[in-house]
Design a protein around this motif. Structure first.
Motif, PDB file in Angstrom:
ATOM      1  N   ASP A   1       0.940  -1.237   0.056  1.00 54.54           N
ATOM      2  CA  ASP A   1       0.025   0.035  -0.056  1.00 54.54           C
ATOM      3  C   ASP A   1       0.744   1.286   0.116  1.00 54.54           C
ATOM      4  O   ASP A   1       2.051   1.194  -0.041  1.00 54.54           O
ATOM      5  N   SER A   2       0.295   2.627   0.257  1.00 56.38           N
ATOM      6  CA  SER A   2       1.160   3.571  -0.129  1.00 56.38           C
ATOM      7  C   SER A   2       1.929   3.685   1.197  1.00 56.38           C
ATOM      8  O   SER A   2       3.056   4.587   0.789  1.00 56.38           O
ATOM      9  N   ILE A   3       1.950   3.193   2.130  1.00 56.74           N
ATOM     10  CA  ILE A   3       3.035   3.436   3.266  1.00 56.74           C
ATOM     11  C   ILE A   3       3.835   2.311   3.385  1.00 56.74           C
ATOM     12  O   ILE A   3       4.441   2.085   4.512  1.00 56.74           O
ATOM     13  N   GLY A   4       3.837   1.327   2.359  1.00 53.74           N
ATOM     14  CA  GLY A   4       4.603   0.155   2.408  1.00 53.74           C
ATOM     15  C   GLY A   4       4.422  -0.973   3.022  1.00 53.74           C
ATOM     16  O   GLY A   4       5.079  -2.162   3.399  1.00 53.74           O
ATOM     17  N   ARG A   5       3.010  -0.936   3.641  1.00 53.07           N
ATOM     18  CA  ARG A   5       2.767  -2.414   4.240  1.00 53.07           C
ATOM     19  C   ARG A   5       2.246  -3.539   3.179  1.00 53.07           C
ATOM     20  O   ARG A   5       1.810  -3.016   1.943  1.00 53.07           O
ATOM     21  N   THR A   6       2.450  -4.428   3.332  1.00 52.43           N
ATOM     22  CA  THR A   6       2.064  -5.759   2.447  1.00 52.43           C
ATOM     23  C   THR A   6       0.841  -6.124   2.457  1.00 52.43           C
ATOM     24  O   THR A   6       0.117  -6.019   3.682  1.00 52.43           O
ATOM     25  N   VAL A   7       0.166  -5.793   1.218  1.00 51.21           N
ATOM     26  CA  VAL A   7      -1.423  -6.266   1.261  1.00 51.21           C
ATOM     27  C   VAL A   7      -1.517  -7.404   0.228  1.00 51.21           C
ATOM     28  O   VAL A   7      -0.935  -7.542  -0.863  1.00 51.21           O
ATOM     29  N   THR A   8      -1.996  -8.379   0.878  1.00 53.43           N
ATOM     30  CA  THR A   8      -2.399  -9.763   0.065  1.00 53.43           C
ATOM     31  C   THR A   8      -3.858  -9.786  -0.295  1.00 53.43           C
ATOM     32  O   THR A   8      -4.636  -9.632   0.409  1.00 53.43           O
ATOM     33  N   SER A   9      -4.278 -10.126  -1.721  1.00 52.42           N
ATOM     34  CA  SER A   9      -5.471 -10.072  -2.159  1.00 52.42           C
ATOM     35  C   SER A   9      -5.512 -11.227  -3.153  1.00 52.42           C
ATOM     36  O   SER A   9      -4.697 -11.786  -3.694  1.00 52.42           O
ATOM     37  N   LEU A  10      -6.876 -11.638  -3.115  1.00 49.89           N
ATOM     38  CA  LEU A  10      -7.364 -12.590  -4.182  1.00 49.89           C
ATOM     39  C   LEU A  10      -8.379 -11.980  -5.197  1.00 49.89           C
ATOM     40  O   LEU A  10      -9.183 -11.190  -4.768  1.00 49.89           O
ATOM     41  N   THR A  11      -7.897 -12.112  -6.367  1.00 45.67           N
ATOM     42  CA  THR A  11      -8.216 -11.316  -7.376  1.00 45.67           C
ATOM     43  C   THR A  11      -9.367 -12.442  -8.381  1.00 45.67           C
ATOM     44  O   THR A  11      -8.568 -13.189  -9.084  1.00 45.67           O
ATOM     45  N   GLY A  12     -10.279 -12.084  -8.740  1.00 47.12           N
ATOM     46  CA  GLY A  12     -11.054 -12.911  -9.639  1.00 47.12           C
ATOM     47  C   GLY A  12     -11.518 -11.965 -10.656  1.00 47.12           C
ATOM     48  O   GLY A  12     -12.186 -11.012 -10.612  1.00 47.12           O
ATOM     49  N   LYS A  13     -11.505 -12.459 -11.994  1.00 47.36           N
ATOM     50  CA  LYS A  13     -11.902 -11.613 -13.116  1.00 47.36           C
ATOM     51  C   LYS A  13     -12.522 -12.836 -14.140  1.00 47.36           C
ATOM     52  O   LYS A  13     -12.132 -13.987 -14.237  1.00 47.36           O
ATOM     53  N   TRP A  14     -13.509 -12.146 -14.745  1.00 49.82           N
ATOM     54  CA  TRP A  14     -14.411 -12.736 -15.425  1.00 49.82           C
ATOM     55  C   TRP A  14     -15.112 -11.962 -16.591  1.00 49.82           C
ATOM     56  O   TRP A  14     -15.390 -10.889 -16.420  1.00 49.82           O
ATOM     57  N   GLY A  15     -15.660 -12.580 -17.486  1.00 48.62           N
ATOM     58  CA  GLY A  15     -16.358 -11.879 -18.781  1.00 48.62           C
ATOM     59  C   GLY A  15     -16.143 -12.536 -19.981  1.00 48.62           C
ATOM     60  O   GLY A  15     -15.404 -13.573 -20.186  1.00 48.62           O
ATOM     61  N   ARG A  16     -16.885 -12.034 -21.030  1.00 47.56           N
ATOM     62  CA  ARG A  16     -16.612 -12.500 -22.431  1.00 47.56           C
ATOM     63  C   ARG A  16     -15.405 -12.124 -22.838  1.00 47.56           C
ATOM     64  O   ARG A  16     -15.039 -10.958 -22.586  1.00 47.56           O
ATOM     65  N   ILE A  17     -15.098 -12.861 -23.943  1.00 49.20           N
ATOM     66  CA  ILE A  17     -13.713 -12.496 -24.632  1.00 49.20           C
ATOM     67  C   ILE A  17     -14.040 -11.271 -25.454  1.00 49.20           C
ATOM     68  O   ILE A  17     -14.967 -10.852 -25.930  1.00 49.20           O
ATOM     69  N   ASP A  18     -12.951 -10.482 -25.207  1.00 45.89           N
ATOM     70  CA  ASP A  18     -12.956  -9.103 -26.049  1.00 45.89           C
ATOM     71  C   ASP A  18     -13.934  -8.098 -25.338  1.00 45.89           C
ATOM     72  O   ASP A  18     -14.145  -7.055 -26.048  1.00 45.89           O
ATOM     73  N   THR A  19     -13.972  -8.053 -23.875  1.00 42.01           N
ATOM     74  CA  THR A  19     -14.758  -7.465 -23.106  1.00 42.01           C
ATOM     75  C   THR A  19     -13.912  -6.861 -21.919  1.00 42.01           C
ATOM     76  O   THR A  19     -13.059  -7.683 -21.565  1.00 42.01           O
ATOM     77  N   ASN A  20     -14.283  -5.980 -21.350  1.00 40.89           N
ATOM     78  CA  ASN A  20     -13.508  -5.275 -19.886  1.00 40.89           C
ATOM     79  C   ASN A  20     -13.863  -6.307 -18.869  1.00 40.89           C
ATOM     80  O   ASN A  20     -13.104  -6.593 -18.143  1.00 40.89           O
ATOM     81  N   GLY A  21     -15.140  -7.146 -19.091  1.00 46.62           N
ATOM     82  CA  GLY A  21     -15.405  -7.851 -17.839  1.00 46.62           C
ATOM     83  C   GLY A  21     -15.799  -7.363 -16.370  1.00 46.62           C
ATOM     84  O   GLY A  21     -15.779  -6.026 -16.492  1.00 46.62           O
ATOM     85  N   GLN A  22     -15.670  -8.200 -15.517  1.00 44.93           N
ATOM     86  CA  GLN A  22     -15.707  -7.698 -14.288  1.00 44.93           C
ATOM     87  C   GLN A  22     -14.645  -8.244 -13.318  1.00 44.93           C
ATOM     88  O   GLN A  22     -14.000  -9.406 -13.791  1.00 44.93           O
TER      89      GLN A  22
END
Length: 60
Positions: free
Chosen positions: A8-29
């Motif tokens: 983050d902005s003050i140097g702390r470690t942030v662990t996140s789980l990110t999921g992306k989905w959507g149709r091909i050739d779109t921005n998706g969610q």
């Protein structure tokens, strides 16, 4: 799902789980779930992974 380790902005470690989905050739969610430690994030990933595999998703 992607397990990301960032800072983050003050140097702390942030662990996140990110999921992306959507149709091909779109921005998706995108869904980002933040965790206070890597252990918690791995536990979250292990909870989601079997369900995703049953639905036809595969690891890249």
């Amino acid at each position: 799902m992607v397990l990301l380790l960032s800072y983050d902005s003050i140097g702390r470690t942030v662990t996140s789980l990110t999921g992306k989905w959507g149709r091909i050739d779109t921005n998706g969610q995108e869904l980002v779930e933040a965790f206070s430690s890597g252990i918690e994030a791995r536990t979250g990933l292990k909870a989601v992974a079997p369900t995703k595999r049953l639905r036809g998703y595969r690891a890249l």
